[in-house]
Scaffold this motif. Structure first.
Motif, PDB file in Angstrom:
ATOM      1  N   CYS A 127       2.124   1.259  -3.610  1.00 46.09           N
ATOM      2  CA  CYS A 127       1.051   1.754  -4.482  1.00 46.09           C
ATOM      3  C   CYS A 127       1.201   3.247  -4.744  1.00 46.09           C
ATOM      4  N   TRP A 181      -8.791   1.699   0.320  1.00 48.74           N
ATOM      5  CA  TRP A 181      -8.184   0.704  -0.570  1.00 48.74           C
ATOM      6  C   TRP A 181      -8.980   0.564  -1.864  1.00 48.74           C
ATOM      7  N   VAL A 197      -7.620   3.222  -4.004  1.00 43.54           N
ATOM      8  CA  VAL A 197      -6.294   2.852  -4.511  1.00 43.54           C
ATOM      9  C   VAL A 197      -6.424   1.839  -5.647  1.00 43.54           C
ATOM     10  N   LEU A 215       1.701   5.003  -8.437  1.00 44.25           N
ATOM     11  CA  LEU A 215       0.714   5.945  -8.979  1.00 44.25           C
ATOM     12  C   LEU A 215       1.337   7.269  -9.401  1.00 44.25           C
ATOM     13  N   LEU A 257      -5.120   2.360  -9.448  1.00 43.90           N
ATOM     14  CA  LEU A 257      -4.157   1.479 -10.096  1.00 43.90           C
ATOM     15  C   LEU A 257      -4.690   0.957 -11.431  1.00 43.90           C
ATOM     16  N   ALA A 268      -3.390   6.300  -0.647  1.00 44.17           N
ATOM     17  CA  ALA A 268      -2.264   5.413  -0.377  1.00 44.17           C
ATOM     18  C   ALA A 268      -1.223   6.084   0.511  1.00 44.17           C
TER      19      ALA A 268
END
Length: 589
Positions: free
Chosen positions: A297, A220, A223, A301, A227, A275
């Protein structure tokens, strides 16, 4: 009533004999007052992070956070992310030294083990207030300290001989290649960089990760970084403030600048692969909201990845996503492909999303041999130069960081003077071509067959071991299956990096992410076998309903990553009950 009784107090004698009453207890505040005294949002956030993010992962997460620090134009040397990776290695090294010293002390003091004073304590186990003492070991609050003179610790047990062999294989080859460098300073710098990326940081991350929850936290983090960088890249494309591409400042580069156009593409691709792996988790193996959030997510992306105009990142990401879908199961793969095709038809055909630049960039992938552009021509020329260096020095190569010195004597006249970079707040400058943009050819030209065998052999071993364990997650007869999403993340990042190495090499601030990918792959492929208990392993593997894989209703099988086996987990622990032979002692008021 006498006069003496009333003279001293002025009260009758009967009233003087009454004892003083205690002070009145203040009443509890009303419900409205208690509701308004809630902690601040930052306090709640800090408590949540402290609960769900272990302190041992903070150095690794700091590496990801500092990657977003804006790069200075033309800056060379160590970056803040490199400094954070050094802190990670130093922290693990200090932990190893401390545990080694403590295990030596326990070996002397606990040679006979903690047998207790009765036969019941020696033959079985004793539980007291959540801690358990058994033989020569003691478990307290989920952690286990081994005694009995074995001197084994969690860190030392995690660094198995096989892990030391796979991760430490390139050390001798790198040292030999450093001896052939142009000067001692260059050789030491190159040796340190290679050891950081391919040995030290992966080993430190292998020792820091304990269970599937840690892997998910790190995934995470990838991720979140993707982002953030992807958001900056999209803004650069929409506002025309990105790097120069085909005469327009529209190329999304994030905070890495035009000097490292692959930086944002690598970060976004890593986040997309992570993700995708989290979204493909099995039901019951992960938190309930993990799959839909990860899927959203991953879909988000895709936009910054397309706007990076990086053909190498596109190819590597497409290959990894396809392999992840196949590993997750054919039914799920067909469902995801159908949804992706429908979304592509709506976005491209219905809404008209997809500029001419993207179409031209996509079509150029199939024209690299027929009508290559200048960047492809330079790449092919540099590849030929690296191969020619290896032919002259097949065993040891030309030495670490010696490719620029031997480039002009082996390259043809088709090679340009450099790569033109501009935009994203920086002036026009020509960036020299200091590497062949192919990791395998770079190692082959600078380190020869010895270096390529050591490094590529280490990567191949990680890949084979990881794929074997990933295949084991589909065995229905296995007593405990490993979490599929962790394997998809670890193996996906490793495959992405190995594919991308055919179009890129190490260099730039985002290089440290390669070390994190290798560390995750090492944890998945080289960790203790599932179902085996590591000496001194901390028992933080069972987290109930919020843990590392034991999600679902009571009585369900707990899933965990390679490491210590986890008992059957329930959403919450049962209340403590005293044995019937020991009646509770209640004090009467």
């Amino acid at each position: 009533m006498t006069h003496a009784a009333t003279h001293a107090t002025g009260q009758p004698a009967a009233h003087a004999a009454v004892p003083a009453t205690p002070a009145a207890v203040p009443a509890a505040p009303p419900v409205a007052a208690r509701e308004t005294a809630r902690p601040a949002p930052l306090t709640v956030l800090a408590r949540g992070l402290r609960r769900h993010v272990p302190a041992r992962l903070l150095p690794a997460l700091a590496v990801l956070a500092l990657l977003a620090y804006p790069a200075s134009p033309g800056a060379e040397g160590a970056t803040p992310a490199d400094a954070a990776s050094a802190v990670l290695v130093l922290t693990v090294a200090l932990r190893l030294l401390r545990e080694g010293r403590d295990s030596g002390g326990r070996g002397e003091s606990g040679a006979g083990g903690e047998r207790g004073g009765s036969a019941g304590e020696t033959g079985g186990s004793r539980e007291t207030g959540g801690s358990r003492e058994t033989g020569g070991s003691r478990e307290t609050g989920g952690s286990r300290e081994t005694g009995g003179g074995r001197g084994a610790t969690r860190f030392r047990a995690a660094l198995t001989p096989r892990a030391a062999l796979v991760l430490g294989a390139p050390v001798l080859a790198l040292a030999l290649a450093a001896l052939g460098a142009a000067d001692a300073a260059t050789g030491i710098a190159g040796l340190g960089r290679y050891l950081q990326i391919f040995v030290l940081v992966p080993a430190a991350l292998l020792l820091s990760l304990r269970d599937a929850r840690d892997v998910r936290v790190l995934a995470w983090g990838l991720v979140a970084l993707a982002l953030a960088e992807g958001g900056v890249g999209v803004v650069q494309y929409l506002t025309g403030s990105g790097a120069s591409y085909m005469g327009e400042d529209v190329r999304a580069v994030g905070t890495f600048g035009p000097g490292d156009v692959m930086g944002m593409a690598t970060v976004v691709a890593y986040g997309l692969v992570a993700a995708s792996g989290l979204a493909l988790a099995r039901t019951g193996e992960a938190p309930r909201l993990q799959r839909p959030l990860a899927a959203l997510c991953a879909a988000a992306l895709l936009v910054p990845l397309a706007l990076s105009f990086s053909r190498g990142a596109w190819i590597a990401t497409a290959a990894v996503l396809g392999l992840q879908l196949l590993a997750a199961g054919p039914r799920r793969a067909l469902a995801v492909l159908a949804a992706a095709s429908a979304a592509a038809v709506v976005l491209v055909g219905g809404l008209g999303i997809g500029s001419a630049m993207l179409q031209e960039r996509l079509s150029s992938i199939t024209k690299v041999t027929d009508a290559p552009d200048q960047s492809v021509t330079d790449r092919y020329t540099l590849w030929a130069a690296a191969a020619d260096m290896w032919r002259e020095h097949p065993v040891t190569g030309v030495g670490l960081k010696n490719f620029p010195a031997h480039r002009d004597s082996h390259a043809s006249l088709a090679l340009s003077a450099g790569s033109d970079t501009a935009g994203a707040g920086q002036d026009f400058r020509v960036q020299p071509l200091l590497s062949p943009h192919n990791m395998y050819l770079l190692v082959l030209g600078e380190q020869g067959l010895i270096g390529l065998t050591a490094l590529a052999g280490s990567w191949a071993a990680l890949l084979v071991l990881g794929v074997r364990r990933l295949a084991g997650t589909h065995r229905r007869r296995a007593r405990r299956r490993r979490p599929l999403d962790c394997g998809l993340v670890a193996c996906g990042l490793l495959v992405w990096q190995l594919v991308d190495f055919t179009y890129a090499d190490i260099g730039g601030p985002a290089t440290v992410m390669t070390a994190l990918a290798l560390g995750l792959a090492a944890w998945w492929g080289l960790g203790a076998r599932y179902g085996e208990e590591r000496p001194g392993a901390e028992g933080a593997g069972s987290y109930g309903a919020e843990g590392d894989g034991s999600y679902g209703s009571g009585g369900s099988v707990a899933y965990e990553a390679p490491g210590r086996p986890v008992p059957y987990a329930t959403p919450c622990s049962a209340p403590h009950r005293q044995p019937a032979s020991q009646p509770s002692e209640r004090r009467t008021p």
